[in-house]
Design a protein around this motif. Structure first.
Motif, short mmCIF file in Angstrom:
data_model
loop_
_atom_site.label_atom_id
_atom_site.label_comp_id
_atom_site.label_asym_id
_atom_site.label_seq_id
_atom_site.Cartn_x
_atom_site.Cartn_y
_atom_site.Cartn_z
N LEU A 198 0.55 -1.00 -0.31
CA LEU A 198 -0.09 0.33 -0.02
C LEU A 198 1.10 1.34 0.43
CD1 LEU A 198 -2.99 1.43 0.51
CD2 LEU A 198 -3.10 1.13 2.61
N PRO A 199 0.70 2.36 -1.17
CA PRO A 199 1.63 3.57 -1.18
C PRO A 199 1.07 4.42 -0.09
CG PRO A 199 0.18 2.62 -2.92
CD PRO A 199 -0.15 1.53 -2.40
N VAL A 200 2.32 4.93 0.32
CA VAL A 200 2.16 5.86 1.62
C VAL A 200 2.11 7.13 1.09
CG1 VAL A 200 2.62 6.07 4.06
CG2 VAL A 200 2.09 3.97 3.43
N VAL A 201 1.57 8.52 2.25
CA VAL A 201 2.09 9.87 2.08
C VAL A 201 1.59 10.31 3.05
CG1 VAL A 201 1.89 12.06 0.83
CG2 VAL A 201 1.54 9.93 -0.71
N VAL A 202 2.96 11.38 3.28
CA VAL A 202 2.94 12.18 4.66
C VAL A 202 2.41 13.37 4.29
CG1 VAL A 202 3.91 13.34 6.67
CG2 VAL A 202 4.24 10.70 5.56
N LEU A 203 0.94 14.15 4.95
CA LEU A 203 0.90 15.46 3.94
C LEU A 203 1.07 15.82 5.93
CD1 LEU A 203 -0.97 17.65 3.12
CD2 LEU A 203 -3.09 16.58 4.36
N TYR A 204 2.07 17.09 5.44
CA TYR A 204 2.81 17.53 6.59
C TYR A 204 1.90 19.01 7.08
CZ TYR A 204 5.84 19.62 10.19
OH TYR A 204 6.84 20.59 11.32
N THR A 205 1.13 19.02 7.83
CA THR A 205 -0.13 19.97 8.57
C THR A 205 1.57 21.29 9.34
OG1 THR A 205 -0.98 19.45 9.68
CG2 THR A 205 -1.64 19.37 7.91
N ILE A 247 4.21 15.67 1.22
CA ILE A 247 3.57 17.06 0.65
C ILE A 247 3.28 17.86 1.82
CG2 ILE A 247 1.54 17.95 -0.11
CD1 ILE A 247 0.45 14.59 -1.05
N ASP A 248 4.75 18.81 1.91
CA ASP A 248 4.63 20.18 2.40
C ASP A 248 4.20 21.21 2.92
OD1 ASP A 248 6.01 20.71 4.25
OD2 ASP A 248 7.32 21.14 4.07
N VAL A 249 2.67 20.94 3.98
CA VAL A 249 2.14 22.87 3.10
C VAL A 249 2.49 23.61 3.81
CG1 VAL A 249 -0.75 23.16 3.92
CG2 VAL A 249 -0.02 20.72 3.88
N HIS A 250 3.22 22.78 4.89
CA HIS A 250 4.36 24.32 6.12
C HIS A 250 5.35 25.18 5.02
CE1 HIS A 250 8.33 25.64 7.62
NE2 HIS A 250 7.63 26.28 8.33
N SER A 251 6.37 23.92 3.73
CA SER A 251 6.47 24.88 3.15
C SER A 251 5.54 25.75 1.71
CB SER A 251 7.14 23.81 1.97
OG SER A 251 8.81 24.98 1.59
N ALA A 252 5.09 25.21 1.62
CA ALA A 252 3.82 25.62 0.34
C ALA A 252 4.34 27.24 0.87
CB ALA A 252 3.07 24.99 0.27
N TRP A 253 2.57 27.17 1.76
CA TRP A 253 2.74 28.72 2.69
C TRP A 253 3.36 29.63 3.46
CZ3 TRP A 253 -2.17 26.17 5.88
CH2 TRP A 253 -2.94 26.33 5.14
N SER A 254 4.20 28.65 3.40
CA SER A 254 5.35 29.51 3.88
C SER A 254 5.81 31.07 3.12
CB SER A 254 7.19 28.69 4.31
OG SER A 254 6.78 28.50 5.40
N SER A 255 5.86 30.42 1.55
CA SER A 255 5.83 31.71 0.34
C SER A 255 5.34 32.12 0.05
CB SER A 255 6.33 30.45 -0.89
OG SER A 255 5.82 29.51 -1.18
N LEU A 256 3.72 32.53 0.46
CA LEU A 256 2.76 33.08 0.42
C LEU A 256 2.36 34.08 0.93
CD1 LEU A 256 -0.04 30.08 0.26
CD2 LEU A 256 0.68 30.52 -1.63
N PRO A 257 1.97 35.64 0.36
CA PRO A 257 2.07 36.62 1.54
C PRO A 257 1.28 36.13 3.03
CG PRO A 257 0.93 37.22 -0.46
CD PRO A 257 0.96 35.64 -0.06
N PRO A 258 2.13 36.57 3.86
CA PRO A 258 0.96 36.20 5.33
C PRO A 258 -0.60 36.82 5.03
CG PRO A 258 3.06 37.83 5.23
CD PRO A 258 2.64 37.56 4.24
N GLU A 259 -1.17 37.64 4.42
CA GLU A 259 -2.46 37.94 4.99
C GLU A 259 -2.70 37.11 3.74
OE1 GLU A 259 -4.35 40.60 6.23
OE2 GLU A 259 -2.16 41.19 6.89
N THR A 260 -2.40 36.43 2.68
CA THR A 260 -3.72 34.70 2.65
C THR A 260 -3.25 33.66 3.17
OG1 THR A 260 -2.34 35.60 0.28
CG2 THR A 260 -2.94 33.19 0.52
#
Length: 327
Positions: A234-241, A272-285
């Motif tokens: 079974l393939p496994v993916v980790v979603l990091y929030t 799948i790194d939500v932390h990394s993705a959101w770190s590059s977005l504008p703070p207001e977003t």
């Protein structure tokens, strides 16, 4: 004469109070869903879970749990032919709680995005508030993986050093009820008003291990999950929030995240790194994605679902053995 007048006013006052309480009780139930909370139950394998087969409306949001305590539709024991089954396991971030409608959870939004692309899929949501990695492992031990084609583990910054939650709070903490209160007023007072003014406390379990020790124990639990999945092919993916403080006001790297990433790389588990993705977005977003220090708004859940969908459709994920559903 004066006595009769006073008695009359007393009766009128009591009648007015009774009518007022009755009307308020009706409004609390009809508008807010108080008096009809989501119920929990103790469980030896995972500490606790939501009672199966329940549906309610809270704060205007639809909430229902299937026969396996998943915030998902009733589940067939075998996936229908040509239906790709994704099992997501996590904590309150994945679950959404009463502040999120069923359709606004990460799992439901991911499912809808795939379905709109003309592909058949069902995304299961096995989660509960304050579940740690040890609780996730307990759930999978008890129920298995439901013949899923992909397992997604939602793990947040706080989960890395969080102890496995026990059943100690179930039935004692108003946030973990096992039965409905007699009155909506009762729930409003005990669950919301008294805690707001620090007149009651939830049944928090003090940690028994230092953060570093708890982190290592949680990696052991995660390794057990990965070994079980490997045996099932079974393939496994980790979603990091992330937590709020990980990305706002200035992004920074959480203490145990680098060690966690190295562990996943050694295990060859995609992240799948939500932390990394959101770190590059504008703070207001990013502010619009959180409703408190950890939990997400509907917009935040959608942003996570978007990130999941974008990553799962990358060609690299086909190496995991997934069918063409994600092509």
């Amino acid at each position: 004469m004066k006595l009769k007048t006073r008695t009359k006013y007393l009766y009128w006052g009591l009648a007015t109070l009774a009518v007022g309480m009755f009307l308020t009780e009706a409004v609390l139930r009809w508008k807010w869903g108080l008096g009809n909370p989501v119920l929990t139950q103790a469980d030896a394998e995972m500490g606790y879970r939501f009672q199966p087969n329940q549906t309610t409306t809270r704060l205007g949001n639809q909430i229902h749990y299937n026969q396996y305590s998943q915030r998902s539709d009733p589940l067939l024991s075998q996936p229908q032919e040509q239906v790709f089954r994704v099992l997501m396991v996590g904590d309150s971030v994945l679950n959404g709680g009463s502040a999120i409608d069923q359709s606004e959870t990460i799992s439901e939004q991911l499912e809808q995005k795939i379905l709109k692309n003309g592909q058949t899929v069902e995304v299961l949501n096995a989660s509960a508030g304050s579940w740690g990695i040890g609780n996730q492992w307990g759930y999978l031990q008890k129920f298995g993986t439901f013949k899923s084609d992909l397992l997604i583990l939602q793990i947040g910054t706080h989960d890395l050093t969080q102890p496995t939650s026990t059943s100690a709070r179930v039935g004692h903490d108003p946030n973990y009820p096992t039965e409905k209160p007699l009155l909506a007023w009762q729930e409003l007072l005990l669950r919301y008003l008294l805690p707001r003014f620090h007149l009651s406390q939830s049944q928090e379990i003090p940690p028994t291990l230092k953060p570093e020790q708890q982190f290592e124990q949680n990696l052991d639990y995660l390794e057990q999950i990965l070994q079980g999945a490997k045996q099932e092919n079974l393939p496994v993916v980790v979603l990091y929030t992330p937590n709020w403080v990980d990305v706002l006001p200035t992004p920074h790297t959480p203490t145990y995240k680098p060690q966690f990433q190295r562990f996943l790389e050694a295990q060859q588990v995609p992240l799948i790194d939500v932390h990394s993705a959101w770190s590059s977005l504008p703070p207001e977003t990013v502010k619009g994605y959180f409703r408190d220090s950890v939990h997400l708004t509907p917009e935040g859940s959608e942003a996570v679902a978007d990130l999941l969908y974008e990553n799962l459709t990358l060609p690299d994920f086909l190496i995991l053995g997934s069918p063409l559903i994600f092509k």
